[in-house]
Write a protein that holds these residues in place. Structure first.
Motif, short mmCIF file in Angstrom:
data_model
loop_
_atom_site.label_atom_id
_atom_site.label_comp_id
_atom_site.label_asym_id
_atom_site.label_seq_id
_atom_site.Cartn_x
_atom_site.Cartn_y
_atom_site.Cartn_z
N PHE A 1 0.83 -1.20 0.00
CA PHE A 1 0.00 0.00 0.00
C PHE A 1 0.87 1.26 0.00
CE2 PHE A 1 -2.51 -3.20 2.29
CZ PHE A 1 -3.75 -3.11 1.67
N ALA A 2 1.93 1.23 0.81
CA ALA A 2 2.81 2.39 0.95
C ALA A 2 3.76 2.53 -0.23
CB ALA A 2 3.60 2.29 2.26
N VAL A 3 4.26 1.41 -0.73
CA VAL A 3 5.25 1.43 -1.80
C VAL A 3 4.62 1.81 -3.14
CG1 VAL A 3 6.88 0.00 -3.10
CG2 VAL A 3 6.76 -0.20 -0.61
N ALA A 4 3.41 1.35 -3.39
CA ALA A 4 2.74 1.62 -4.67
C ALA A 4 1.32 2.13 -4.43
CB ALA A 4 2.74 0.36 -5.53
N PRO A 5 1.19 3.33 -3.89
CA PRO A 5 -0.15 3.84 -3.56
C PRO A 5 -1.08 3.96 -4.76
CG PRO A 5 1.51 5.57 -3.28
CD PRO A 5 2.24 4.29 -3.53
N GLU A 6 -0.54 4.26 -5.93
CA GLU A 6 -1.39 4.36 -7.12
C GLU A 6 -1.93 2.98 -7.51
OE1 GLU A 6 -2.68 7.13 -8.64
OE2 GLU A 6 -1.78 8.09 -6.89
N GLY A 7 -1.10 1.96 -7.37
CA GLY A 7 -1.55 0.59 -7.63
C GLY A 7 -2.62 0.18 -6.63
N ALA A 8 -2.40 0.49 -5.36
CA ALA A 8 -3.39 0.19 -4.32
C ALA A 8 -4.70 0.92 -4.61
CB ALA A 8 -2.84 0.57 -2.95
N LYS A 9 -4.59 2.15 -5.07
CA LYS A 9 -5.78 2.94 -5.41
C LYS A 9 -6.54 2.30 -6.57
CE LYS A 9 -7.07 7.66 -6.65
NZ LYS A 9 -6.56 9.01 -6.97
N ALA A 10 -5.82 1.80 -7.56
CA ALA A 10 -6.45 1.17 -8.72
C ALA A 10 -7.20 -0.10 -8.31
CB ALA A 10 -5.40 0.85 -9.79
N ILE A 11 -6.56 -0.94 -7.50
CA ILE A 11 -7.24 -2.16 -7.03
C ILE A 11 -8.40 -1.78 -6.13
CG2 ILE A 11 -6.97 -4.19 -5.55
CD1 ILE A 11 -4.35 -4.71 -6.95
N GLY A 12 -8.21 -0.74 -5.32
CA GLY A 12 -9.29 -0.25 -4.46
C GLY A 12 -10.49 0.21 -5.26
N ALA A 13 -10.25 0.82 -6.42
CA ALA A 13 -11.36 1.28 -7.26
C ALA A 13 -12.16 0.10 -7.80
CB ALA A 13 -10.83 2.13 -8.41
N LEU A 14 -11.48 -0.97 -8.20
CA LEU A 14 -12.19 -2.17 -8.66
C LEU A 14 -12.98 -2.77 -7.51
CD1 LEU A 14 -12.93 -4.31 -10.74
CD2 LEU A 14 -10.73 -5.43 -10.24
N HIS A 15 -12.37 -2.88 -6.34
CA HIS A 15 -13.06 -3.41 -5.17
C HIS A 15 -14.29 -2.56 -4.85
CE1 HIS A 15 -13.79 -4.09 -0.85
NE2 HIS A 15 -13.40 -5.32 -1.12
N HIS A 16 -14.13 -1.25 -4.90
CA HIS A 16 -15.26 -0.34 -4.63
C HIS A 16 -16.40 -0.58 -5.62
CE1 HIS A 16 -17.29 3.28 -3.22
NE2 HIS A 16 -17.52 3.54 -4.50
N TYR A 17 -16.07 -0.71 -6.91
CA TYR A 17 -17.09 -0.97 -7.92
C TYR A 17 -17.84 -2.26 -7.60
CZ TYR A 17 -19.47 -2.56 -12.04
OH TYR A 17 -20.46 -3.04 -12.88
N VAL A 18 -17.10 -3.30 -7.31
CA VAL A 18 -17.70 -4.61 -7.06
C VAL A 18 -18.64 -4.55 -5.85
CG1 VAL A 18 -17.11 -6.92 -6.20
CG2 VAL A 18 -15.90 -5.98 -8.16
N VAL A 19 -18.19 -3.91 -4.78
CA VAL A 19 -18.98 -3.87 -3.54
C VAL A 19 -20.14 -2.89 -3.63
CG1 VAL A 19 -18.83 -3.28 -1.08
CG2 VAL A 19 -17.05 -4.67 -2.13
N ASN A 20 -19.96 -1.78 -4.34
CA ASN A 20 -20.97 -0.72 -4.33
C ASN A 20 -21.67 -0.47 -5.67
OD1 ASN A 20 -20.51 0.27 -1.54
ND2 ASN A 20 -18.48 0.67 -2.37
N GLY A 21 -21.12 -0.96 -6.77
CA GLY A 21 -21.65 -0.59 -8.08
C GLY A 21 -22.34 -1.69 -8.85
N THR A 22 -22.53 -2.84 -8.21
CA THR A 22 -23.19 -3.95 -8.91
C THR A 22 -24.53 -4.24 -8.25
OG1 THR A 22 -22.34 -5.76 -7.53
CG2 THR A 22 -20.90 -4.97 -9.31
N ASN A 23 -25.31 -5.08 -8.90
CA ASN A 23 -26.58 -5.53 -8.33
C ASN A 23 -26.43 -6.82 -7.53
OD1 ASN A 23 -28.18 -3.42 -9.37
ND2 ASN A 23 -28.20 -4.42 -11.37
N LEU A 24 -25.20 -7.30 -7.39
CA LEU A 24 -24.97 -8.54 -6.65
C LEU A 24 -25.20 -8.30 -5.16
CD1 LEU A 24 -21.67 -9.68 -8.42
CD2 LEU A 24 -24.01 -10.51 -8.86
#
Length: 149
Positions: free
Chosen positions: A7-30
């Motif tokens: 998370f600390a070494v590659a914050p932009e990478g962590a942010k990108a994976i976080g965005a996918l996780h956010h979509y999955v948890v909050n942006g789907t009908n599942l």
């Protein structure tokens, strides 16, 4: 051996994976419980202790019985505890997580599509992909579970 804090070494990478996780948890009908169930099964296959701990806790918080949660890894044998949608999601999660072995067979795709439809199946596959990515980071950088003795 201490490993990098990704998370600390590659914050932009962590942010990108976080965005996918956010979509999955909050942006789907599942349903949320289904998402965490899939997260748990994928994490079990990948052996990510950190994620197994988190998603077991999430499922129990959402009302899943401990009896059911502890049998996720053997859901084939305890199928009567799981809904048709849960069984289809677990089967597809295994198929996609083990894609190097299964090649996401036409039979498995057709079975999942029959239960989910195209949009939800794509979202389910994104859910599986997100957790596989997170597991690979968790295992590689040895994220510790929250569990205490």
């Amino acid at each position: 051996m201490n490993r990098a804090n990704w998370f600390a070494v590659a914050p932009e990478g962590a942010k990108a994976i976080g965005a996918l996780h956010h979509y999955v948890v909050n942006g789907t009908n599942l349903p949320s419980t289904l998402i965490h169930l899939v997260f748990l099964r994928v994490s079990q296959i990948n052996g990510c202790a950190h994620c197994i701990d988190i998603h077991n806790r999430d499922l129990i918080k959402e009302g899943m019985s401990v009896d059911k949660a502890v049998l996720v890894s053997v859901w084939h044998e305890a199928g009567y505890l799981f809904t048709e949608q849960e069984r289809a999601a677990l089967a597809w999660a295994e198929e996609v997580t083990r894609v190097s072995e299964t090649h996401a067979s036409d039979e498995a795709y057709a079975a999942a599509l029959a239960v989910f439809g195209e949009k939800d199946l794509v979202d389910l596959t994104l859910t599986i992909a997100a957790m596989n990515a997170i597991n690979r980071l968790g295992v590689s950088f040895r994220l510790k579970p929250r569990a205490r003795n």
